[in-house]
Design a protein around this motif. Sequence first.
Motif, PDB file in Angstrom:
ATOM      1  N   VAL A 227     -22.022  28.683   1.112  1.00 55.55           N
ATOM      2  CA  VAL A 227     -21.008  27.624   1.079  1.00 55.55           C
ATOM      3  C   VAL A 227     -21.147  26.717   2.298  1.00 55.55           C
ATOM      4  O   VAL A 227     -21.028  25.494   2.192  1.00 55.55           O
ATOM      5  CB  VAL A 227     -19.591  28.232   1.002  1.00 55.55           C
ATOM      6  CG1 VAL A 227     -18.529  27.159   1.144  1.00 55.55           C
ATOM      7  CG2 VAL A 227     -19.414  28.979  -0.303  1.00 55.55           C
ATOM      8  N   PHE A 228     -21.433  27.296   3.456  1.00 53.68           N
ATOM      9  CA  PHE A 228     -21.571  26.503   4.670  1.00 53.68           C
ATOM     10  C   PHE A 228     -22.746  25.542   4.577  1.00 53.68           C
ATOM     11  O   PHE A 228     -22.649  24.384   5.002  1.00 53.68           O
ATOM     12  CB  PHE A 228     -21.718  27.429   5.885  1.00 53.68           C
ATOM     13  CG  PHE A 228     -21.618  26.709   7.189  1.00 53.68           C
ATOM     14  CD1 PHE A 228     -20.409  26.214   7.631  1.00 53.68           C
ATOM     15  CD2 PHE A 228     -22.737  26.515   7.984  1.00 53.68           C
ATOM     16  CE1 PHE A 228     -20.301  25.540   8.836  1.00 53.68           C
ATOM     17  CE2 PHE A 228     -22.652  25.849   9.188  1.00 53.68           C
ATOM     18  CZ  PHE A 228     -21.429  25.362   9.621  1.00 53.68           C
ATOM     19  N   ILE A 229     -23.855  25.993   4.009  1.00 53.97           N
ATOM     20  CA  ILE A 229     -25.017  25.111   3.830  1.00 53.97           C
ATOM     21  C   ILE A 229     -24.680  23.980   2.870  1.00 53.97           C
ATOM     22  O   ILE A 229     -25.051  22.824   3.114  1.00 53.97           O
ATOM     23  CB  ILE A 229     -26.243  25.916   3.354  1.00 53.97           C
ATOM     24  CG1 ILE A 229     -26.765  26.779   4.506  1.00 53.97           C
ATOM     25  CG2 ILE A 229     -27.346  24.998   2.827  1.00 53.97           C
ATOM     26  CD1 ILE A 229     -27.826  27.772   4.106  1.00 53.97           C
TER      27      ILE A 229
ATOM     28  N   ARG B 181     -23.354  18.109   2.567  1.00 52.34           N
ATOM     29  CA  ARG B 181     -22.351  17.194   2.007  1.00 52.34           C
ATOM     30  C   ARG B 181     -22.292  17.250   0.485  1.00 52.34           C
ATOM     31  O   ARG B 181     -22.020  16.251  -0.180  1.00 52.34           O
ATOM     32  CB  ARG B 181     -22.567  15.773   2.501  1.00 52.34           C
ATOM     33  CG  ARG B 181     -22.429  15.661   4.003  1.00 52.34           C
ATOM     34  CD  ARG B 181     -22.669  14.262   4.476  1.00 52.34           C
ATOM     35  NE  ARG B 181     -22.696  14.241   5.913  1.00 52.34           N
ATOM     36  CZ  ARG B 181     -21.774  13.650   6.653  1.00 52.34           C
ATOM     37  NH1 ARG B 181     -20.770  13.047   6.096  1.00 52.34           N
ATOM     38  NH2 ARG B 181     -21.870  13.663   7.965  1.00 52.34           N
ATOM     39  N   ILE B 182     -22.577  18.414  -0.044  1.00 51.20           N
ATOM     40  CA  ILE B 182     -22.407  18.652  -1.469  1.00 51.20           C
ATOM     41  C   ILE B 182     -20.931  18.964  -1.682  1.00 51.20           C
ATOM     42  O   ILE B 182     -20.322  19.696  -0.918  1.00 51.20           O
ATOM     43  CB  ILE B 182     -23.284  19.832  -1.940  1.00 51.20           C
ATOM     44  CG1 ILE B 182     -24.759  19.484  -1.732  1.00 51.20           C
ATOM     45  CG2 ILE B 182     -23.001  20.186  -3.383  1.00 51.20           C
ATOM     46  CD1 ILE B 182     -25.706  20.639  -1.979  1.00 51.20           C
ATOM     47  N   LYS B 183     -20.374  18.406  -2.738  1.00 50.26           N
ATOM     48  CA  LYS B 183     -18.947  18.575  -2.986  1.00 50.26           C
ATOM     49  C   LYS B 183     -18.613  20.059  -3.164  1.00 50.26           C
ATOM     50  O   LYS B 183     -19.254  20.765  -3.933  1.00 50.26           O
ATOM     51  CB  LYS B 183     -18.522  17.806  -4.235  1.00 50.26           C
ATOM     52  CG  LYS B 183     -17.039  17.839  -4.473  1.00 50.26           C
ATOM     53  CD  LYS B 183     -16.649  16.989  -5.644  1.00 50.26           C
ATOM     54  CE  LYS B 183     -15.154  17.062  -5.833  1.00 50.26           C
ATOM     55  NZ  LYS B 183     -14.711  16.240  -6.940  1.00 50.26           N
TER      56      LYS B 183
END
Length: 108
Positions: A53-55, A60-62
């Motif tokens: 999730v952090f990556i 900047r993926i929603k």
Amino acid sequence: YWSLFGAKASVYEFYYFTFFFQYPHNFIAELIFYYGIFGVLLSLIIVLEYIKVFIRFLKRIKISTFEVAYLVIFPSTLASGDIVDGLLVILFAIPSFISRYRPIIAKN
């Protein structure tokens, strides 16, 4: 003192008890101490899901509101609280992990 199958709270109190810390105040340490090898596996799943999730956040993926909450809450469970405080972390990480690896397991 650590066991493959975890340890009872009385063991922690005997070896590590101080007036202020009756249990590990780190979610990962608590999982590993009380649940042994199962806690290690659960901790790995939680950390891997957090990294995933952090990556996505860094790229900047929603991400969903629930994932944002996961990004905020998980680091706080490493510094304070008990296993109950980490329930949201577990409730996010396990279903996310299972849904990602279900197609791989189904093929075998």
